[in-house]
Design a protein around this motif. Structure first.
Motif, PDB file in Angstrom:
ATOM      1  N   UNK A   1       0.781  -1.176  -0.270  1.00  0.00           N
ATOM      2  CA  UNK A   1      -0.567  -0.162   0.434  1.00  0.00           C
ATOM      3  C   UNK A   1       1.139   0.975   0.249  1.00  0.00           C
ATOM      4  N   UNK A   2       2.405   1.121   0.546  1.00  0.00           N
ATOM      5  CA  UNK A   2       3.050   2.620   0.628  1.00  0.00           C
ATOM      6  C   UNK A   2       3.296   2.234  -0.680  1.00  0.00           C
ATOM      7  N   UNK A   3       3.690   1.215  -1.630  1.00  0.00           N
ATOM      8  CA  UNK A   3       4.545   1.834  -3.095  1.00  0.00           C
ATOM      9  C   UNK A   3       3.742   1.876  -3.722  1.00  0.00           C
ATOM     10  N   UNK A   4       2.367   1.711  -3.252  1.00  0.00           N
ATOM     11  CA  UNK A   4       1.106   2.145  -4.064  1.00  0.00           C
ATOM     12  C   UNK A   4       1.192   3.641  -4.403  1.00  0.00           C
ATOM     13  N   UNK A   5       1.659   4.179  -3.578  1.00  0.00           N
ATOM     14  CA  UNK A   5       1.490   6.046  -3.574  1.00  0.00           C
ATOM     15  C   UNK A   5       2.132   6.323  -4.405  1.00  0.00           C
ATOM     16  N   UNK A   6       3.783   5.739  -4.707  1.00  0.00           N
ATOM     17  CA  UNK A   6       4.039   6.311  -5.574  1.00  0.00           C
ATOM     18  C   UNK A   6       3.135   6.105  -7.156  1.00  0.00           C
ATOM     19  N   UNK A   7       2.610   4.801  -7.302  1.00  0.00           N
ATOM     20  CA  UNK A   7       2.174   3.937  -8.394  1.00  0.00           C
ATOM     21  C   UNK A   7       0.673   5.184  -8.397  1.00  0.00           C
ATOM     22  N   UNK A   8      -0.112   5.524  -7.364  1.00  0.00           N
ATOM     23  CA  UNK A   8      -1.470   6.517  -7.732  1.00  0.00           C
ATOM     24  C   UNK A   8      -0.497   7.745  -8.517  1.00  0.00           C
TER      25      UNK A   8
ATOM     26  N   UNK B   1      -1.872   1.989   6.324  1.00  0.00           N
ATOM     27  CA  UNK B   1      -3.592   2.477   6.186  1.00  0.00           C
ATOM     28  C   UNK B   1      -3.497   3.684   5.977  1.00  0.00           C
ATOM     29  N   UNK B   2      -2.709   4.965   6.137  1.00  0.00           N
ATOM     30  CA  UNK B   2      -3.026   6.090   5.166  1.00  0.00           C
ATOM     31  C   UNK B   2      -3.086   5.659   3.980  1.00  0.00           C
ATOM     32  N   UNK B   3      -1.987   4.638   3.419  1.00  0.00           N
ATOM     33  CA  UNK B   3      -1.800   5.193   1.885  1.00  0.00           C
ATOM     34  C   UNK B   3      -3.389   4.919   1.300  1.00  0.00           C
ATOM     35  N   UNK B   4      -3.753   3.091   1.792  1.00  0.00           N
ATOM     36  CA  UNK B   4      -5.490   3.073   1.367  1.00  0.00           C
ATOM     37  C   UNK B   4      -6.404   3.941   1.441  1.00  0.00           C
ATOM     38  N   UNK B   5      -6.212   4.685   2.541  1.00  0.00           N
ATOM     39  CA  UNK B   5      -7.494   6.566   2.668  1.00  0.00           C
ATOM     40  C   UNK B   5      -7.445   7.049   1.369  1.00  0.00           C
ATOM     41  N   UNK B   6      -5.528   7.031   1.414  1.00  0.00           N
ATOM     42  CA  UNK B   6      -5.743   8.241  -0.028  1.00  0.00           C
ATOM     43  C   UNK B   6      -5.791   7.732  -0.971  1.00  0.00           C
TER      44      UNK B   6
ATOM     45  N   UNK C   1       4.599  12.999  -2.075  1.00  0.00           N
ATOM     46  CA  UNK C   1       4.905  13.085  -0.575  1.00  0.00           C
ATOM     47  C   UNK C   1       3.861  12.520   0.247  1.00  0.00           C
ATOM     48  N   UNK C   2       2.811  12.029   0.944  1.00  0.00           N
ATOM     49  CA  UNK C   2       2.825  10.801   1.201  1.00  0.00           C
ATOM     50  C   UNK C   2       3.534   9.750   1.101  1.00  0.00           C
ATOM     51  N   UNK C   3       4.356   9.608   0.394  1.00  0.00           N
ATOM     52  CA  UNK C   3       4.718   8.532   0.294  1.00  0.00           C
ATOM     53  C   UNK C   3       6.231   8.429   0.285  1.00  0.00           C
ATOM     54  N   UNK C   4       7.055  10.051   0.479  1.00  0.00           N
ATOM     55  CA  UNK C   4       7.630  10.235   0.818  1.00  0.00           C
ATOM     56  C   UNK C   4       8.244  10.179   2.203  1.00  0.00           C
ATOM     57  N   UNK C   5       7.208  11.094   2.808  1.00  0.00           N
ATOM     58  CA  UNK C   5       6.674  11.260   4.578  1.00  0.00           C
ATOM     59  C   UNK C   5       6.491   9.531   5.118  1.00  0.00           C
TER      60      UNK C   5
ATOM     61  N   UNK D   1      -5.128   2.598 -14.093  1.00  0.00           N
ATOM     62  CA  UNK D   1      -6.173   2.137 -13.639  1.00  0.00           C
ATOM     63  C   UNK D   1      -6.203   2.528 -12.318  1.00  0.00           C
ATOM     64  N   UNK D   2      -7.177   3.274 -11.501  1.00  0.00           N
ATOM     65  CA  UNK D   2      -6.482   3.312  -9.698  1.00  0.00           C
ATOM     66  C   UNK D   2      -6.419   2.286  -9.471  1.00  0.00           C
ATOM     67  N   UNK D   3      -7.920   1.095  -9.549  1.00  0.00           N
ATOM     68  CA  UNK D   3      -8.212  -0.183  -9.161  1.00  0.00           C
ATOM     69  C   UNK D   3      -6.786  -0.575  -8.932  1.00  0.00           C
ATOM     70  N   UNK D   4      -6.773  -0.530 -10.242  1.00  0.00           N
ATOM     71  CA  UNK D   4      -4.933  -2.038 -10.079  1.00  0.00           C
ATOM     72  C   UNK D   4      -3.921  -1.452  -9.434  1.00  0.00           C
ATOM     73  N   UNK D   5      -4.143  -0.125  -8.979  1.00  0.00           N
ATOM     74  CA  UNK D   5      -2.853   0.209  -7.777  1.00  0.00           C
ATOM     75  C   UNK D   5      -3.395  -0.358  -6.919  1.00  0.00           C
ATOM     76  N   UNK D   6      -4.325  -0.706  -6.067  1.00  0.00           N
ATOM     77  CA  UNK D   6      -4.779  -0.766  -5.133  1.00  0.00           C
ATOM     78  C   UNK D   6      -4.910  -2.220  -5.148  1.00  0.00           C
ATOM     79  N   UNK D   7      -5.057  -3.241  -6.056  1.00  0.00           N
ATOM     80  CA  UNK D   7      -4.815  -4.642  -5.560  1.00  0.00           C
ATOM     81  C   UNK D   7      -3.243  -5.194  -6.274  1.00  0.00           C
TER      82      UNK D   7
END
Length: 296
Positions: A19-26, A149-154, A203-207, A237-243
């Motif tokens: 999930x934390x990696x996914x913030x970069x993908x987002x 959890x923070x990454x998932x919410x974002x 920024x979220x990923x960096x922090x 696909x943003x859905x794809x980012x999660x999975x």
């Protein structure tokens, strides 16, 4: 004998790491959905955000969580500046040239920021206890759990955003910029907003990663993990980012915990590369991407 508790523990921690990696993908997906460009500077933008958060926290002498919204606002502006000063000047040029520009920006920032702030690792303290969290026999990393959890919410907020009025506008720009212009949509503004939002995700990923491993040039290497997730899930696909984030995180965690002891380490960095290679060879448009997506 298979240690199922260890495997389950590695998998759970891997989900939150993914999930934390996914913030970069987002950020990669936001820009691709709007402009069709793969932003190879996303890792360096996350690194820049980590340095900005550290500098603000040090200057203002307040906890990182307090200045996180300020850092996001600063980086949103940074994303707008990149789009206005660099990307907009490339309108009409081949897509490959624009992608090379983002790669040049990645290399530039990776060299500039450590030179300005020093090569020593900077620590970000989110106030999360260092002691692990035990759930029965399962041991969880508190920082990873919180960050995941923070990454998932974002990411879920981003899914909601693309269903809003502004999100529909950005999707229209991604589908056909000429048609969007013809109906009065300000295409440049939509693309600029996408760059700003991508910078906020970075920024979220960096922090979060800065709090986990410290802030230095190595934060820019998160780009590889982000690319693996974006390509596997589908670049639009943003859905794809999660999975895909869950898949990559779990695969990396299992490889690190189970294969590293056998081969002496190093599998963590191999997993993302293997996923990129296999996805491009077998299913170039990813799990949820449109079939028109080109190989990167």
């Amino acid at each position: 004998m298979i240690d199922w508790i260890l495997i389950f523990e590695l998998a759970i921690n891997g989900i939150f790491i993914g999930m934390m990696y996914s913030l970069i993908s987002l950020g990669l997906v936001l820009i691709y959905k709007t402009s069709g460009i793969v932003n190879l500077a996303q890792g360096a933008i996350a690194m820049t955000a980590g340095y900005v958060a550290w500098a603000l926290a040090t200057l203002m002498a307040v906890p990182v969580l307090v200045i996180a919204p300020i850092a996001m606002a600063v980086m949103f502006g940074f994303g707008l500046v990149i789009e206005r000063m660099a990307l907009r000047r490339m309108i009409g040029h081949p897509v490959l040239m624009i992608i090379m520009l983002t790669l040049g920006l990645e290399i530039f920032l990776r060299g500039l920021l450590p030179g300005v702030f020093g090569a020593a690792v900077k620590r970000l303290d989110l106030g999360i206890p260092q002691a692990p969290l035990f759930i029965g026999d399962i041991l969880l990393n508190r920082a990873t759990l919180t960050g995941g959890l923070i990454a998932m919410v974002l990411i879920l907020l981003s899914v909601w955003f693309f269903g809003s009025r502004q999100g529909v506008v950005m999707r229209a720009v991604a589908d056909d910029q000429t048609a969007s212009w013809s109906v009065g949509i300000r295409v440049e503004r939509a693309i600029a907003v996408a760059w700003g939002m991508a910078a906020m995700a970075a920024t979220a990923a960096g922090i979060l990663w800065g709090a986990t491993q410290g802030v230095d040039w190595s934060l820019s290497m998160l780009l590889i993990k982000g690319l693996a997730i974006a390509i596997l899930g589908g670049l639009d696909s943003i859905r794809g980012v999660l999975i895909a984030g869950v898949i990559v995180g779990v695969a990396e965690s299992l490889a690190t915990g189970l294969i590293d002891p056998l081969v002496g380490g190093g599998t963590r960095d191999v997993v993302a590369s293997v996923i990129i290679l296999v996805t491009l060879l077998v299913k170039p448009h990813g799990l949820f991407g449109e079939a028109h997506i080109e190989r990167v």
